[in-house]
Design an enzyme around this catalytic site. Structure first.
Site, PDB file in Angstrom:
ATOM      1  N   ASP A 189      -2.987   7.187   7.418  1.00 13.92           N
ATOM      2  CA  ASP A 189      -3.431   6.197   6.255  1.00 13.92           C
ATOM      3  C   ASP A 189      -4.896   6.761   6.064  1.00 13.92           C
ATOM      4  OD1 ASP A 189      -3.251   2.783   5.736  1.00 13.92           O
ATOM      5  OD2 ASP A 189      -5.015   3.834   5.192  1.00 13.92           O
TER       6      ASP A 189
ATOM      7  N   ASP B 283      -5.005  11.713   3.248  1.00 12.54           N
ATOM      8  CA  ASP B 283      -4.966  11.097   1.824  1.00 12.54           C
ATOM      9  C   ASP B 283      -3.728  11.680   1.163  1.00 12.54           C
ATOM     10  OD1 ASP B 283      -5.410  10.896  -0.764  1.00 12.54           O
ATOM     11  OD2 ASP B 283      -7.111  11.727  -1.041  1.00 12.54           O
ATOM     12  N   VAL B 284      -2.786  10.775   1.099  1.00  6.45           N
ATOM     13  CA  VAL B 284      -1.272  11.371   0.534  1.00  6.45           C
ATOM     14  C   VAL B 284      -1.424  11.970  -0.855  1.00  6.45           C
ATOM     15  CG1 VAL B 284      -0.119   9.356   1.721  1.00  6.45           C
ATOM     16  CG2 VAL B 284      -0.785   9.055  -0.571  1.00  6.45           C
TER      17      VAL B 284
ATOM     18  N   TYR C 209       0.613   0.999 -12.873  1.00  7.08           N
ATOM     19  CA  TYR C 209       1.122   0.762 -11.459  1.00  7.08           C
ATOM     20  C   TYR C 209       2.761   0.813 -11.549  1.00  7.08           C
ATOM     21  CZ  TYR C 209       2.708  -1.502  -7.398  1.00  7.08           C
ATOM     22  OH  TYR C 209       3.034  -1.933  -5.961  1.00  7.08           O
TER      23      TYR C 209
ATOM     24  N   LYS D 245       5.709   3.236  -9.840  1.00  7.02           N
ATOM     25  CA  LYS D 245       6.908   2.647  -9.158  1.00  7.02           C
ATOM     26  C   LYS D 245       8.259   3.277  -9.625  1.00  7.02           C
ATOM     27  CE  LYS D 245       3.945   1.210  -5.864  1.00  7.02           C
ATOM     28  NZ  LYS D 245       4.176   1.904  -4.451  1.00  7.02           N
TER      29      LYS D 245
ATOM     30  N   THR E 183      -0.343  -9.120   1.644  1.00  3.85           N
ATOM     31  CA  THR E 183      -0.933  -8.275   2.201  1.00  3.85           C
ATOM     32  C   THR E 183      -2.313  -8.268   1.331  1.00  3.85           C
ATOM     33  OG1 THR E 183      -0.331  -6.523   0.672  1.00  3.85           O
ATOM     34  CG2 THR E 183       1.138  -7.070   2.456  1.00  3.85           C
TER      35      THR E 183
ATOM     36  N   THR F  53      -1.970  -7.796  -2.324  1.00  8.41           N
ATOM     37  CA  THR F  53      -1.927  -9.019  -3.162  1.00  8.41           C
ATOM     38  C   THR F  53      -3.184  -9.970  -2.996  1.00  8.41           C
ATOM     39  OG1 THR F  53      -0.710  -9.787  -1.380  1.00  8.41           O
ATOM     40  CG2 THR F  53       0.567  -9.337  -3.381  1.00  8.41           C
TER      41      THR F  53
HETATM   42  N1  LIG Z   1       2.168  -6.482  -1.124  1.00  4.39           N
HETATM   43  C1  LIG Z   1       2.999  -6.536  -2.212  1.00  4.39           C
HETATM   44  O1  LIG Z   1       3.362  -7.590  -2.767  1.00  4.39           O
HETATM   45  C2  LIG Z   1       3.841  -5.307  -2.651  1.00  4.39           C
HETATM   46  C3  LIG Z   1       4.871  -5.494  -3.873  1.00  4.39           C
HETATM   47  C4  LIG Z   1       5.335  -4.276  -4.346  1.00  4.39           C
HETATM   48  C5  LIG Z   1       5.012  -3.017  -3.539  1.00  4.39           C
HETATM   49  N2  LIG Z   1       4.062  -3.014  -2.761  1.00  4.39           N
HETATM   50  C6  LIG Z   1       3.899  -1.559  -2.294  1.00  4.39           C
HETATM   51  O2  LIG Z   1       3.812  -1.581  -0.978  1.00  4.39           O
HETATM   52  C7  LIG Z   1       3.069  -0.441  -0.387  1.00  4.39           C
HETATM   53  C8  LIG Z   1       2.020  -0.849   0.664  1.00  4.39           C
HETATM   54  O3  LIG Z   1       1.244  -1.836   0.066  1.00  4.39           O
HETATM   55  P1  LIG Z   1       0.625  -3.399   0.876  1.00  4.39           P
HETATM   56  O4  LIG Z   1       0.835  -4.477   0.129  1.00  4.39           O
HETATM   57  O5  LIG Z   1       0.979  -3.083   2.423  1.00  4.39           O
HETATM   58  O6  LIG Z   1      -0.826  -3.129   0.754  1.00  4.39           O
HETATM   59  P2  LIG Z   1      -2.204  -2.770   1.916  1.00  4.39           P
HETATM   60  O7  LIG Z   1      -3.389  -2.556   0.823  1.00  4.39           O
HETATM   61  O8  LIG Z   1      -2.326  -3.854   2.752  1.00  4.39           O
HETATM   62  O9  LIG Z   1      -1.902  -1.199   2.373  1.00  4.39           O
HETATM   63  C9  LIG Z   1      -1.933  -0.105   1.752  1.00  4.39           C
HETATM   64  C10 LIG Z   1      -2.401   0.821   2.689  1.00  4.39           C
HETATM   65  O10 LIG Z   1      -2.278   2.247   1.843  1.00  4.39           O
HETATM   66  C11 LIG Z   1      -3.617   2.934   2.357  1.00  4.39           C
HETATM   67  N3  LIG Z   1      -3.924   3.688   1.289  1.00  4.39           N
HETATM   68  C12 LIG Z   1      -4.366   3.804   0.257  1.00  4.39           C
HETATM   69  N4  LIG Z   1      -4.521   4.908  -0.714  1.00  4.39           N
HETATM   70  C13 LIG Z   1      -4.120   5.832   0.412  1.00  4.39           C
HETATM   71  C14 LIG Z   1      -4.077   7.061   0.316  1.00  4.39           C
HETATM   72  N5  LIG Z   1      -4.457   7.936  -0.933  1.00  4.39           N
HETATM   73  N6  LIG Z   1      -3.625   7.900   1.454  1.00  4.39           N
HETATM   74  C15 LIG Z   1      -3.056   7.332   2.471  1.00  4.39           C
HETATM   75  N7  LIG Z   1      -3.363   6.032   2.561  1.00  4.39           N
HETATM   76  C16 LIG Z   1      -3.647   5.143   1.636  1.00  4.39           C
HETATM   77  C17 LIG Z   1      -4.748   1.944   2.517  1.00  4.39           C
HETATM   78  O11 LIG Z   1      -5.669   2.059   3.255  1.00  4.39           O
HETATM   79  C18 LIG Z   1      -3.900   0.841   3.130  1.00  4.39           C
HETATM   80  O12 LIG Z   1      -3.826   0.672   4.491  1.00  4.39           O
HETATM   81  C19 LIG Z   1       2.139  -0.054  -1.712  1.00  4.39           C
HETATM   82  O13 LIG Z   1       2.753   1.344  -2.084  1.00  4.39           O
HETATM   83  C20 LIG Z   1       2.521  -1.243  -2.646  1.00  4.39           C
HETATM   84  O14 LIG Z   1       2.491  -0.564  -4.061  1.00  4.39           O
HETATM   85  C21 LIG Z   1       3.329  -4.036  -2.485  1.00  4.39           C
END
Ligand SMILES: NC(=O)c1ccc[n+]([C@@H]2O[C@H](COP(=O)([O-])OP(=O)(O)OC[C@H]3O[C@@H](n4cnc5c(N)ncnc54)[C@H](O)[C@@H]3O)[C@@H](O)[C@H]2O)c1
Length: 267
Positions: free
Chosen positions: A43, A69-70, A161, A165, A196, A199
């Site tokens: 992360d 950093d991905v 976004y 996706k 999370t 959201t």
């Molecule tokens: N929560 C939702 O409703 C939802 C819906 C659809 C898709 N998603 C997707 O699910 C995935 C996870 O989201 P989440 O809801 O757990 O959010 P979150 O914000 O809780 O977690 C995201 C994590 O990614 C890390 N991150 C951000 N940029 C980064 C980078 N450059 N390199 C490495 N790590 C990085 C952050 O530090 C964080 O820990 C994301 O790809 C998001 O687009 C979430």
């Protein structure tokens, strides 16, 4: 006959999980470790990832954490290499790290677009590319990418976004065709509204505390879109990831899987 644990579990497997400090990534790392996998957590929030890894170890699981950093290929390669170095190989990679990008397409700033493409799309590609040789060495494995319900339901203000996706969905389908002959399955999940930090970002007071009224309104709105009246928790996505990572998902590849409470079909 094999037991359910053997088919649905991950004993003896090694998984890399990005975005593992929070939300869906954290839940996935914890569920995978609980299912028997050794997990490499990556992360941007290195301390957060280490906290999650320490919790897994305290519970008797095997986990290491590394800042990544991905959007930087070399950092993703270094993270994936940890799986081989610390645990002897790789069976599963979950490319979960992602960010939002609010704003309309007509006024989309180029820097903001490059940033989200770098993290949400190129970051996923880097993870896949780094993992393929290691997965192939073990005779196959599972790649899991995270798309979004945003690819099914266009919403004004979330275009950049959704574009990233949709790219993840296409990357997944095409890569599955390219690596299937090496025993590698490639799938994506497209989460519906899942509570999370992602959201919750719109639901905070200026001091960072949760605006309870806004939170309740969000939950009610999301529930109203689901035929089962449900908003997801991070673990709902993690359980789907577990299915796809495990032997139980052996016939599944090239698809986008939707744990979304039926919300994209309306109510
Ligand atoms: N929560 C939702 O409703 C939802 C819906 C659809 C898709 N998603 C997707 O699910 C995935 C996870 O989201 P989440 O809801 O757990 O959010 P979150 O914000 O809780 O977690 C995201 C994590 O990614 C890390 N991150 C951000 N940029 C980064 C980078 N450059 N390199 C490495 N790590 C990085 C952050 O530090 C964080 O820990 C994301 O790809 C998001 O687009 C979430």
């Amino acid at each position: 006959m094999r037991t359910l644990n053997e088919v649905f579990g991950l004993a003896g497997r090694v998984a890399v999980v990005t975005g593992a400090a929070s939300g869906i990534g954290r839940a996935t790392a914890e569920v995978f470790a609980g299912a028997g996998a050794a997990v490499v957590l990556g992360d941007l929030d290195a301390e957060g990832a280490e906290r999650v890894a320490a919790g897994i170890r305290a519970g008797g699981g095997r986990a290491v954490a590394q800042g990544v950093d991905v959007a930087k290929r070399s950092e993703v390669e270094s993270l994936v290499a940890r799986a081989a170095r610390d645990f002897g190989g790789l069976d599963v990679i979950c490319n979960i790290a992602g960010i939002p990008c609010d704003g309309r397409l007509e006024s989309l700033d180029e820097k903001a677009f490059d940033r989200i493409l770098g993290i949400n799309l190129k970051g996923v590609l880097y993870g896949c590319q780094a993992a393929i040789p290691l997965l192939a060495q073990r005779g196959g494995g599972s790649i899991l990418n995270v798309s979004s319900g945003a690819i099914d339901l266009p919403v004004a203000g979330y275009g950049a976004y959704a574009i990233t996706k949709a790219g993840v969905a296409q990357l997944t389908a095409t890569l599955a065709q390219e690596v299937g002959d090496r025993g590698i399955r490639v799938n994506a999940i497209a989460p519906g509204a899942t509570v999370t930090a992602f959201t919750e970002r719109h639901l905070k007071n200026p001091d960072g505390s949760m605006n309870q009224e806004a939170f309740a309104g969000f939950i009610t709105k999301m529930q109203s879109m689901s035929p089962i009246g449900m908003v997801g928790e991070a673990v709902d996505q993690a359980w789907l990831m577990l299915y796809l990572a495990s032997e139980a998902g052996r016939f599944c590849t090239g698809q986008v899987w939707r744990a979304n409470g039926g919300s994209t079909h309306g109510r």
